[in-house]
Design a protein around this motif. Structure first.
Motif, PDB file in Angstrom:
ATOM      1  N   ASP A  12       0.836  -1.205   0.000  1.00  0.00           N
ATOM      2  CA  ASP A  12       0.000   0.000   0.000  1.00  0.00           C
ATOM      3  C   ASP A  12       0.867   1.251   0.000  1.00  0.00           C
ATOM      4  OD1 ASP A  12      -2.510   1.313   0.013  1.00  0.00           O
ATOM      5  OD2 ASP A  12      -2.261   1.719   2.168  1.00  0.00           O
ATOM      6  N   SER A  13       1.917   1.251   0.807  1.00  0.00           N
ATOM      7  CA  SER A  13       2.791   2.428   0.848  1.00  0.00           C
ATOM      8  C   SER A  13       3.522   2.614  -0.478  1.00  0.00           C
ATOM      9  CB  SER A  13       3.773   2.328   2.008  1.00  0.00           C
ATOM     10  OG  SER A  13       4.668   1.262   1.804  1.00  0.00           O
ATOM     11  N   ILE A  14       3.852   1.515  -1.158  1.00  0.00           N
ATOM     12  CA  ILE A  14       4.532   1.609  -2.456  1.00  0.00           C
ATOM     13  C   ILE A  14       3.575   2.143  -3.519  1.00  0.00           C
ATOM     14  CG2 ILE A  14       5.583   0.278  -4.319  1.00  0.00           C
ATOM     15  CD1 ILE A  14       6.754  -1.551  -2.137  1.00  0.00           C
ATOM     16  N   THR A  15       2.378   1.631  -3.554  1.00  0.00           N
ATOM     17  CA  THR A  15       1.422   2.065  -4.572  1.00  0.00           C
ATOM     18  C   THR A  15       0.935   3.487  -4.338  1.00  0.00           C
ATOM     19  OG1 THR A  15      -0.409   1.049  -3.355  1.00  0.00           O
ATOM     20  CG2 THR A  15       0.624  -0.261  -5.093  1.00  0.00           C
ATOM     21  N   MET A  16       0.894   3.925  -3.110  1.00  0.00           N
ATOM     22  CA  MET A  16       0.425   5.278  -2.800  1.00  0.00           C
ATOM     23  C   MET A  16       1.556   6.321  -2.853  1.00  0.00           C
ATOM     24  SD  MET A  16      -2.706   4.780  -2.569  1.00  0.00           S
ATOM     25  CE  MET A  16      -3.356   6.281  -1.927  1.00  0.00           C
ATOM     26  N   ALA A  17       2.800   5.868  -3.041  1.00  0.00           N
ATOM     27  CA  ALA A  17       3.937   6.792  -3.084  1.00  0.00           C
ATOM     28  C   ALA A  17       3.778   7.810  -4.214  1.00  0.00           C
ATOM     29  CB  ALA A  17       5.239   6.024  -3.238  1.00  0.00           C
ATOM     30  N   ASP A  18       3.298   7.374  -5.347  1.00  0.00           N
ATOM     31  CA  ASP A  18       3.100   8.276  -6.479  1.00  0.00           C
ATOM     32  C   ASP A  18       2.136   9.398  -6.115  1.00  0.00           C
ATOM     33  OD1 ASP A  18       3.429   9.113  -9.180  1.00  0.00           O
ATOM     34  OD2 ASP A  18       1.433   8.271  -9.598  1.00  0.00           O
ATOM     35  N   ASP A  19       1.046   9.061  -5.480  1.00  0.00           N
ATOM     36  CA  ASP A  19       0.070  10.082  -5.066  1.00  0.00           C
ATOM     37  C   ASP A  19       0.671  11.034  -4.028  1.00  0.00           C
ATOM     38  OD1 ASP A  19      -1.888   9.136  -6.734  1.00  0.00           O
ATOM     39  OD2 ASP A  19      -2.839   7.867  -5.182  1.00  0.00           O
ATOM     40  N   ARG A  20       1.410  10.461  -3.051  1.00  0.00           N
ATOM     41  CA  ARG A  20       2.032  11.308  -2.030  1.00  0.00           C
ATOM     42  C   ARG A  20       3.016  12.288  -2.649  1.00  0.00           C
ATOM     43  NH1 ARG A  20       3.237   6.788   0.674  1.00  0.00           N
ATOM     44  NH2 ARG A  20       5.456   7.128   0.378  1.00  0.00           N
ATOM     45  N   PHE A  21       3.861  11.806  -3.559  1.00  0.00           N
ATOM     46  CA  PHE A  21       4.853  12.673  -4.199  1.00  0.00           C
ATOM     47  C   PHE A  21       4.182  13.713  -5.095  1.00  0.00           C
ATOM     48  CE2 PHE A  21       7.866   8.981  -3.564  1.00  0.00           C
ATOM     49  CZ  PHE A  21       8.465   9.552  -2.453  1.00  0.00           C
ATOM     50  N   HIS A  22       3.117  13.332  -5.738  1.00  0.00           N
ATOM     51  CA  HIS A  22       2.374  14.270  -6.583  1.00  0.00           C
ATOM     52  C   HIS A  22       1.791  15.404  -5.738  1.00  0.00           C
ATOM     53  CE1 HIS A  22      -0.073  15.706  -9.898  1.00  0.00           C
ATOM     54  NE2 HIS A  22      -1.120  15.717  -9.082  1.00  0.00           N
ATOM     55  N   VAL A  23       1.160  15.066  -4.630  1.00  0.00           N
ATOM     56  CA  VAL A  23       0.567  16.079  -3.744  1.00  0.00           C
ATOM     57  C   VAL A  23       1.661  16.957  -3.135  1.00  0.00           C
ATOM     58  CG1 VAL A  23      -0.690  16.401  -1.574  1.00  0.00           C
ATOM     59  CG2 VAL A  23      -1.515  14.748  -3.265  1.00  0.00           C
ATOM     60  N   GLN A  24       2.744  16.323  -2.693  1.00  0.00           N
ATOM     61  CA  GLN A  24       3.845  17.078  -2.095  1.00  0.00           C
ATOM     62  C   GLN A  24       4.486  18.014  -3.132  1.00  0.00           C
ATOM     63  OE1 GLN A  24       6.968  14.616  -0.536  1.00  0.00           O
ATOM     64  NE2 GLN A  24       8.194  16.359   0.150  1.00  0.00           N
ATOM     65  N   GLY A  25       4.706  17.546  -4.340  1.00  0.00           N
ATOM     66  CA  GLY A  25       5.276  18.379  -5.411  1.00  0.00           C
ATOM     67  C   GLY A  25       4.363  19.521  -5.787  1.00  0.00           C
ATOM     68  N   TYR A  26       3.061  19.236  -5.837  1.00  0.00           N
ATOM     69  CA  TYR A  26       2.101  20.300  -6.143  1.00  0.00           C
ATOM     70  C   TYR A  26       2.155  21.386  -5.069  1.00  0.00           C
ATOM     71  CZ  TYR A  26      -2.273  22.793  -6.694  1.00  0.00           C
ATOM     72  OH  TYR A  26      -3.210  23.787  -6.848  1.00  0.00           O
ATOM     73  N   GLN A  27       2.167  20.992  -3.815  1.00  0.00           N
ATOM     74  CA  GLN A  27       2.183  21.964  -2.712  1.00  0.00           C
ATOM     75  C   GLN A  27       3.456  22.802  -2.741  1.00  0.00           C
ATOM     76  OE1 GLN A  27      -0.408  22.589  -0.784  1.00  0.00           O
ATOM     77  NE2 GLN A  27       0.702  24.233   0.197  1.00  0.00           N
ATOM     78  N   GLU A  28       4.593  22.179  -2.947  1.00  0.00           N
ATOM     79  CA  GLU A  28       5.862  22.911  -3.016  1.00  0.00           C
ATOM     80  C   GLU A  28       5.872  23.867  -4.216  1.00  0.00           C
ATOM     81  OE1 GLU A  28       8.969  20.015  -3.073  1.00  0.00           O
ATOM     82  OE2 GLU A  28       8.605  19.416  -0.992  1.00  0.00           O
ATOM     83  N   GLY A  29       5.374  23.400  -5.358  1.00  0.00           N
ATOM     84  CA  GLY A  29       5.309  24.251  -6.553  1.00  0.00           C
ATOM     85  C   GLY A  29       4.364  25.420  -6.367  1.00  0.00           C
ATOM     86  N   PHE A  30       3.243  25.160  -5.712  1.00  0.00           N
ATOM     87  CA  PHE A  30       2.280  26.233  -5.455  1.00  0.00           C
ATOM     88  C   PHE A  30       2.882  27.304  -4.561  1.00  0.00           C
ATOM     89  CE2 PHE A  30      -1.152  28.245  -3.102  1.00  0.00           C
ATOM     90  CZ  PHE A  30      -2.025  28.606  -4.123  1.00  0.00           C
ATOM     91  N   GLU A  31       3.545  26.890  -3.498  1.00  0.00           N
ATOM     92  CA  GLU A  31       4.169  27.851  -2.577  1.00  0.00           C
ATOM     93  C   GLU A  31       5.258  28.662  -3.268  1.00  0.00           C
ATOM     94  OE1 GLU A  31       5.421  25.433   0.692  1.00  0.00           O
ATOM     95  OE2 GLU A  31       3.359  25.098   1.394  1.00  0.00           O
ATOM     96  N   GLN A  36       7.101  33.706  -5.917  1.00  0.00           N
ATOM     97  CA  GLN A  36       7.628  34.378  -7.102  1.00  0.00           C
ATOM     98  C   GLN A  36       6.615  35.348  -7.695  1.00  0.00           C
ATOM     99  OE1 GLN A  36      10.608  34.445  -8.596  1.00  0.00           O
ATOM    100  NE2 GLN A  36      11.429  33.221  -6.932  1.00  0.00           N
ATOM    101  N   GLY A  37       5.345  34.959  -7.700  1.00  0.00           N
ATOM    102  CA  GLY A  37       4.291  35.835  -8.221  1.00  0.00           C
ATOM    103  C   GLY A  37       4.152  37.111  -7.409  1.00  0.00           C
ATOM    104  N   THR A  38       4.293  36.991  -6.108  1.00  0.00           N
ATOM    105  CA  THR A  38       4.222  38.169  -5.246  1.00  0.00           C
ATOM    106  C   THR A  38       5.381  39.121  -5.527  1.00  0.00           C
ATOM    107  OG1 THR A  38       3.125  36.884  -3.523  1.00  0.00           O
ATOM    108  CG2 THR A  38       4.152  38.948  -2.842  1.00  0.00           C
ATOM    109  N   ILE A  39       6.561  38.574  -5.669  1.00  0.00           N
ATOM    110  CA  ILE A  39       7.741  39.403  -5.969  1.00  0.00           C
ATOM    111  C   ILE A  39       7.583  40.081  -7.327  1.00  0.00           C
ATOM    112  CG2 ILE A  39      10.209  39.317  -6.504  1.00  0.00           C
ATOM    113  CD1 ILE A  39      10.411  37.049  -4.385  1.00  0.00           C
ATOM    114  N   GLU A  40       7.178  39.321  -8.349  1.00  0.00           N
ATOM    115  CA  GLU A  40       7.008  39.890  -9.685  1.00  0.00           C
ATOM    116  C   GLU A  40       5.890  40.928  -9.702  1.00  0.00           C
ATOM    117  OE1 GLU A  40       6.521  36.841 -12.612  1.00  0.00           O
ATOM    118  OE2 GLU A  40       8.371  35.837 -12.019  1.00  0.00           O
ATOM    119  N   GLY A  41       4.820  40.681  -8.954  1.00  0.00           N
ATOM    120  CA  GLY A  41       3.709  41.635  -8.881  1.00  0.00           C
ATOM    121  C   GLY A  41       4.135  42.951  -8.259  1.00  0.00           C
ATOM    122  N   LYS A  42       4.922  42.879  -7.193  1.00  0.00           N
ATOM    123  CA  LYS A  42       5.416  44.103  -6.551  1.00  0.00           C
ATOM    124  C   LYS A  42       6.325  44.884  -7.494  1.00  0.00           C
ATOM    125  CE  LYS A  42       5.138  42.635  -1.749  1.00  0.00           C
ATOM    126  NZ  LYS A  42       5.899  42.297  -0.534  1.00  0.00           N
TER     127      LYS A  42
END
Length: 141
Positions: A12-31, A36-42
């Motif tokens: 289960d942990s192996i099969t769900m690793a893809d989902d965990r990494f996807h969610v973690q990558g999305y969150q890091e990319g969003f932040e 960067q958007g705030t800096i560019e906007g200013k």
């Protein structure tokens, strides 16, 4: 082999690793994108605010200079011209500089530009002042 509880399933942990990494990558990319958007906007706001300030300051200096030149004249045409120049000064002085959330910045700037063109027409002066606003390249201090 590491200790695993009965509830943890190795597959289960192996099969769900893809989902965990996807969610973690999305969150890091969003932040990172938000930061960067705030800096560019200013930076974008500073740049365009400065350009707008230069433009309004030029119009105001133009109007005040002509007001000083025309106010001592007794000619009827000079009175009409002075009235137009004072109207431009009044529109500029009513312009909202302080509130960045002011909803009518565009409308007010269009009003100032139109009044400037009207004053230039009354004064019989060209409205093309790009070389004055952009600065001369021939000067060296």
């Amino acid at each position: 082999m590491a200790f695993m509880s009965n509830n943890d399933d190795l597959f289960d942990s192996i099969t769900m690793a893809d989902d965990r990494f996807h969610v973690q990558g999305y969150q890091e990319g969003f932040e990172e994108g938000f930061r960067q958007g705030t800096i560019e906007g200013k930076n974008h706001g500073r740049l365009h605010g400065a350009k707008l300030s230069v433009e309004v300051s030029f119009y105001y200096g133009f109007a005040v200079t002509w007001k000083c030149l025309l106010q001592n004249s007794s000619d009827i045409k000079a009175r009409k011209r002075l009235k137009a120049v004072e109207s431009l000064v009044g529109v500029i002085e009513k312009y909202s500089y302080e509130d960045p959330q002011y909803e009518k910045h565009q409308e007010d700037m269009e009003r100032i530009r139109a009044k400037f063109r009207q004053v230039c027409s009354v004064l019989n002066v060209s409205t093309d002042f790009k070389e004055y606003v952009n600065g001369s390249t021939d000067m060296s201090f």
